[in-house]
Scaffold this active site. Structure first.
Site, short mmCIF file in Angstrom:
data_model
loop_
_atom_site.label_atom_id
_atom_site.label_comp_id
_atom_site.label_asym_id
_atom_site.label_seq_id
_atom_site.Cartn_x
_atom_site.Cartn_y
_atom_site.Cartn_z
N TRP A 30 0.86 -1.20 0.00
CA TRP A 30 0.00 0.00 0.00
C TRP A 30 0.89 1.24 0.00
CZ3 TRP A 30 -4.98 2.23 0.82
CH2 TRP A 30 -6.05 1.35 0.61
N THR A 64 0.14 -2.44 5.51
CA THR A 64 0.82 -2.25 6.79
C THR A 64 0.26 -3.20 7.85
OG1 THR A 64 1.41 0.02 6.29
CG2 THR A 64 1.21 -0.54 8.62
N PHE A 65 -1.04 -3.48 7.75
CA PHE A 65 -1.64 -4.39 8.74
C PHE A 65 -0.97 -5.76 8.71
CE2 PHE A 65 -5.01 -7.16 10.44
CZ PHE A 65 -5.23 -6.52 11.65
N VAL A 89 0.88 4.54 6.44
CA VAL A 89 -0.57 4.64 6.60
C VAL A 89 -0.94 6.12 6.53
CG1 VAL A 89 -2.54 3.83 7.92
CG2 VAL A 89 -0.31 2.78 8.30
N ILE A 90 -1.84 6.42 5.59
CA ILE A 90 -2.25 7.82 5.41
C ILE A 90 -3.69 7.96 5.91
CG2 ILE A 90 -2.60 9.67 3.74
CD1 ILE A 90 -0.43 8.42 2.00
N THR A 94 -12.20 7.40 7.07
CA THR A 94 -12.77 6.43 8.01
C THR A 94 -11.80 6.17 9.16
OG1 THR A 94 -11.79 4.48 6.99
CG2 THR A 94 -13.86 5.29 6.02
N HIS A 96 -10.22 3.50 9.65
CA HIS A 96 -9.24 2.48 9.25
C HIS A 96 -7.83 2.82 9.76
CE1 HIS A 96 -10.50 -0.74 6.49
NE2 HIS A 96 -9.22 -1.06 6.56
N PHE A 121 10.62 -0.29 13.68
CA PHE A 121 9.30 0.25 13.28
C PHE A 121 9.51 1.35 12.23
CE2 PHE A 121 5.56 2.97 13.98
CZ PHE A 121 4.54 2.03 13.96
N ARG A 135 9.10 12.39 4.37
CA ARG A 135 9.78 11.45 5.28
C ARG A 135 10.26 10.17 4.61
NH1 ARG A 135 6.27 14.65 7.59
NH2 ARG A 135 6.52 15.34 9.76
#
Ligand code: DLZ
Length: 177
Positions: A30, A64-65, A89-90, A94, A96, A121, A135
């Site tokens: 993703w 990422t999950f 993760v953006i 929602t 999520h 991480f 980043r």
């Protein structure tokens, strides 16, 4: 902390040699424009620290999950010294975002304690794409660099502390429970 003053590619202390170390890198697909740039940073940092190419193992997971399980596969099925987890993760409309961020943070934390194995991480949790681009090689450096440097430092610490331990046994990677 990534602030305006802190560049993720500049480290507070020198990165030790990684000549004798091996690493698994698990990368989320993703937001791949961002995560592939994180991967480039992580691999560059490992190479610069002397890690042989053959000791860098890269695997992709859908999002990422899935990073926690991907990292666990490295712990379970390989003999790498550490895992570097890379994702982005953006924030969307929602909830999520919160669930994925909580899931991966807890998953990776639990995993490194359970396996007694450093897991870095390298996950960007950002409000928008520009913050991510800043980043992953932009204005604020590259979180992949930071994650790789952290993994190297933690492996070195583990090697030193294992060697000093009165109960030291040769490394036998196994789940602790
Ligand atoms: C579903 C989803 C959403 C909405 N956003 C992201 C994201 O910003 N970054 C990311 O890495 N993954 C995202 N995913 C996918 C989840 O991580 C996961 O792959 C799916 O929920 C399937 O388990």
């Amino acid at each position: 902390m990534a602030t305006r003053n802190h560049n993720l590619s500049q480290f507070d202390s020198p990165v030790p040699s990684a000549q004798e170390m091996s690493f698994g890198i698990v990368v989320a697909e993703w937001n791949c424009e961002v995560t592939e740039a994180l991967l480039e940073g992580a691999v560059r940092t490992l190479r610069q620290a002397g890690c042989p190419e053959a000791n860098i193992h890269v695997k992709h997971v859908p999002g990422t999950f899935e990073l926690s399980l991907g990292a666990q596969f490295f712990a379970e099925y390989t003999d790498v010294d550490a895992v570097i987890a890379l994702g982005c993760v953006i924030q969307g409309d929602t909830r999520h975002f919160d669930f994925i961020c909580d899931g991966v943070t807890q998953g990776l934390t639990q995993l490194q304690l359970q396996w007694n194995m450093p897991i870095a991480f390298g996950v960007l949790t950002v409000n928008d794409k520009q913050q991510a681009l800043d980043r992953c090689g932009g204005a604020l450096g590259n979180k992949g660099d930071e994650a790789a440097a952290t993994a190297i430092k933690m492996v070195k610490l583990q090697i030193e502390m294992e060697a000093d331990s009165p109960n030291h046994e040769p490394a036998d990677r196994r789940s602790i429970n």
